[in-house]
Design an enzyme around this catalytic site. Structure first.
Site, PDB file in Angstrom:
ATOM      1  CG  HIS A 156       6.843 -39.869 -41.186  1.00 22.78           C
ATOM      2  ND1 HIS A 156       5.706 -39.541 -40.485  1.00 22.78           N
ATOM      3  CD2 HIS A 156       6.557 -41.018 -41.846  1.00 22.78           C
ATOM      4  CE1 HIS A 156       4.766 -40.454 -40.696  1.00 22.78           C
ATOM      5  NE2 HIS A 156       5.251 -41.361 -41.534  1.00 22.78           N
ATOM      6  CB  SER A 277      24.595 -11.618 -46.176  1.00 20.59           C
ATOM      7  OG  SER A 277      24.956 -10.961 -44.979  1.00 20.59           O
ATOM      8  CE  LYS A 283      23.739 -16.211 -45.026  1.00 18.99           C
ATOM      9  NZ  LYS A 283      23.081 -17.483 -44.734  1.00 18.99           N
ATOM     10  CD  GLU A 290      15.073 -17.510 -47.380  1.00 25.92           C
ATOM     11  OE1 GLU A 290      15.425 -17.873 -46.267  1.00 25.92           O
ATOM     12  OE2 GLU A 290      15.654 -16.600 -48.004  1.00 25.92           O
ATOM     13  CD  GLN A 322     -15.101   1.523 -53.731  1.00 29.93           C
ATOM     14  OE1 GLN A 322     -15.909   2.043 -54.481  1.00 29.93           O
ATOM     15  NE2 GLN A 322     -14.462   2.211 -52.797  1.00 29.93           N
TER      16      GLN A 322
HETATM   17  N1  ARG Z   1     -16.559   1.722 -57.219  1.00 31.14           N
HETATM   18  C1  ARG Z   1     -17.652   0.907 -56.850  1.00 31.14           C
HETATM   19  C2  ARG Z   1     -17.246  -0.543 -56.701  1.00 31.14           C
HETATM   20  O1  ARG Z   1     -16.172  -0.871 -57.050  1.00 31.14           O
HETATM   21  C3  ARG Z   1     -18.758   0.963 -57.841  1.00 31.14           C
HETATM   22  C4  ARG Z   1     -19.610   2.113 -57.558  1.00 31.14           C
HETATM   23  C5  ARG Z   1     -20.940   1.770 -57.116  1.00 31.14           C
HETATM   24  N2  ARG Z   1     -21.289   2.821 -56.258  1.00 31.14           N
HETATM   25  C6  ARG Z   1     -22.505   3.043 -55.831  1.00 31.14           C
HETATM   26  N3  ARG Z   1     -22.680   4.041 -55.041  1.00 31.14           N
HETATM   27  N4  ARG Z   1     -23.492   2.255 -56.170  1.00 31.14           N
HETATM   28  O2  ARG Z   1     -17.994  -1.351 -56.207  1.00 31.14           O
END
Ligand code: ARG
Length: 461
Positions: A156, A277, A283, A290, A322
């Site tokens: 605590h 600072s 400082k 941090e 993606q």
């Molecule tokens: N750049 C895409 C990814 O990172 C891979 C491409 C797949 N694209 C597609 N039209 N199937 O997921």
């Protein structure tokens, strides 16, 4: 640039769509993993006679030349490239002409991208593992020197019972040990080869997936093509371990920040890892600690982002996936940087044993030992607790610590106190008395340090 998939389109892609869908700015770093995956794929296509051995060797040489160019910095990725996978193929076509087009036989970017991601992450997970081991090495070495260095142990945020600085630091060793175990476990699930799953359903070509897996060091091949192109569990799992790492680091950072305040004075951070600072000339701020504390939000955000990306996503590959690399790289880079900076900060820290010892004096953190003494004389613990509560009040009224009371004063509270009471109230004796397994007594800390050293020396870990 003409698209790999341009054949059925009558109109060019809108410029904003190009920008919105491109990922080269993020996934460019996968170039090495992508090329290694392609080399293994081409070699296998040659071995199973989908392409001729001569074509395979020309493609491999071409890929190696592209690799060398990128490594030497002589090529720049085109910002209009859709992703690194199309870009590598374009660079290959510059060298080989139409033959480069044979590389993509029996392959889709869907299995290609996740293969490259797994290869890249496997190496990065190992690198984080090594970063954590360096931190652990510092913790063990420092702890071994601080086994007798007494400091207040808190619950605590109030003084509870004294512990050694070595014991305190070793607590972090074990946190990072669990993180390392999590990384090692997650690596097993990273280390499966998806290539050969093609777009989603597999391929009609008779591939030798195991051959590719062996060349790329994967432990096996994925069992279901739909799952293989859709699975990003390994990203989530890695990020979840990363969150644990930075959360542990943030707890240590918080302690370093508090310990380096003038009120505590337990610690001096080195000039080389602190900042000043712009207005207050005196400082010296613990900004690194941090920032480590503050950056937890990024990694947690990355984990939540990856999970949210996957929620309710139908099979199989969807472009949503993606986004995985944005989250993965953010979490990965932040976690690795925080781990390394923590080690650097600690390697340069100076601990003030005198201040720690002074903080324990007269802090009543020996009260449990007084109660335990009465228990050894036959008093039930609850009653002993009550009696010692009275002794604490007695001492507070006289403005002294428990260890400053005379035997006569102790006996005013209970006749069961004997001459041997005085020695056990000394803070160092209190720390030495915690001899249960895993306790703070220097002998027990020595044991855990020995165990820790064994773990650090263990092969493959
Ligand atoms: N750049 C895409 C990814 O990172 C891979 C491409 C797949 N694209 C597609 N039209 N199937 O997921």
């Amino acid at each position: 640039m003409s698209k790999q998939w341009g054949g059925r389109f009558e109109k060019p892609t809108h410029a904003e769509v190009e920008v919105f869908t491109a990922s080269i700015g993020v996934d460019g770093r996968l170039w090495d993993a992508d090329i290694r995956g392609s080399v293994a794929h081409a070699r296998m296509l040659g071995a199973v006679a989908v392409i001729t051995p001569d074509e395979a060797s020309k493609i491999i040489k071409g890929l190696e030349a592209v690799h060398a160019d990128i490594q030497a910095g002589t090529v720049k990725f085109k910002p209009e490239a859709e992703d690194i996978h199309s870009e590598v193929e374009r660079l290959l076509a510059e060298k080989l002409g139409p033959l480069a087009g044979k590389l993509h036989t029996a392959r889709s970017r869907n299995d290609q991208v996740v293969t490259a991601t797994r290869l890249y992450l496997r190496a990065q997970s190992d690198a984080l593992h090594a970063d954590l081991k360096s931190l652990q090495t510092w913790l063990v070495d420092a702890s071994s020197g601080f086994r007798e260095t007494i400091m207040p142990g808190l619950t605590h945020t109030q003084h509870a019972q004294p512990v050694s600085l070595g014991h305190h630091l070793m607590a972090y060793f074990w946190m990072f040990q669990r993180d390392i175990e999590r990384l090692a476990s997650g690596r097993v699930r990273i280390n499966m080869l998806p290539l050969g799953s093609a777009a989603l359903a597999g391929t009609s070509f008779a591939l030798d997936r195991k051959m590719v897996a062996t060349e790329l060091g994967f432990a096996g091949v994925t069992a279901n093509s739909l799952d293989a192109v859709s699975d990003r569990d390994f990203v989530v799992e890695f990020l979840s371990t990363a969150v644990q790492v930075v959360t542990h680091l943030s707890r240590l950072s918080e302690e370093l920040i508090v310990w380096s305040t003038p009120e505590f004075g337990f610690l001096q951070l080195d000039d080389s890892v602190t900042t000043g600072s712009s207005i207050m000339p005196q400082k010296k701020n613990p900004d690194v600690a941090e920032l480590i504390r503050g950056k937890v939000g990024r990694v947690t955000g990355a984990l939540v982002g990856a999970l949210t990306m996957l929620k309710a996503l139908p099979l199989s590959y969807n472009r949503d996936l993606q986004e995985d690399k944005t989250f993965l790289f953010e979490g990965l880079d932040t976690t690795r940087a925080c781990t390394r900076l923590m080690t650097l900060m600690l390697e340069n820290a100076r601990f003030n044993a005198e201040r720690m010892k002074a903080a324990v004096k007269g802090d009543f953190s020996n009260a449990t030992d007084l109660a335990d003494y009465l228990v050894t004389k036959g008093m039930p613990f609850r009653q002993a607790h009550e009696v010692v509560g009275g002794v604490v009040r007695f001492a507070i009224e006289r403005d002294v610590g428990l260890e400053d009371l005379t035997l006569a004063q102790l006996q005013e509270n209970s006749s069961m106190f004997g001459a041997d009471t005085l020695a056990l109230l000394q803070p160092t004796a209190v720390m030495h008395a915690r001899t249960s397994e895993g306790g703070t007594s220097p002998e027990r800390v020595k044991e855990q340090i020995a165990l820790a050293r064994q773990l650090l020396a263990a092969k493959g870990d």
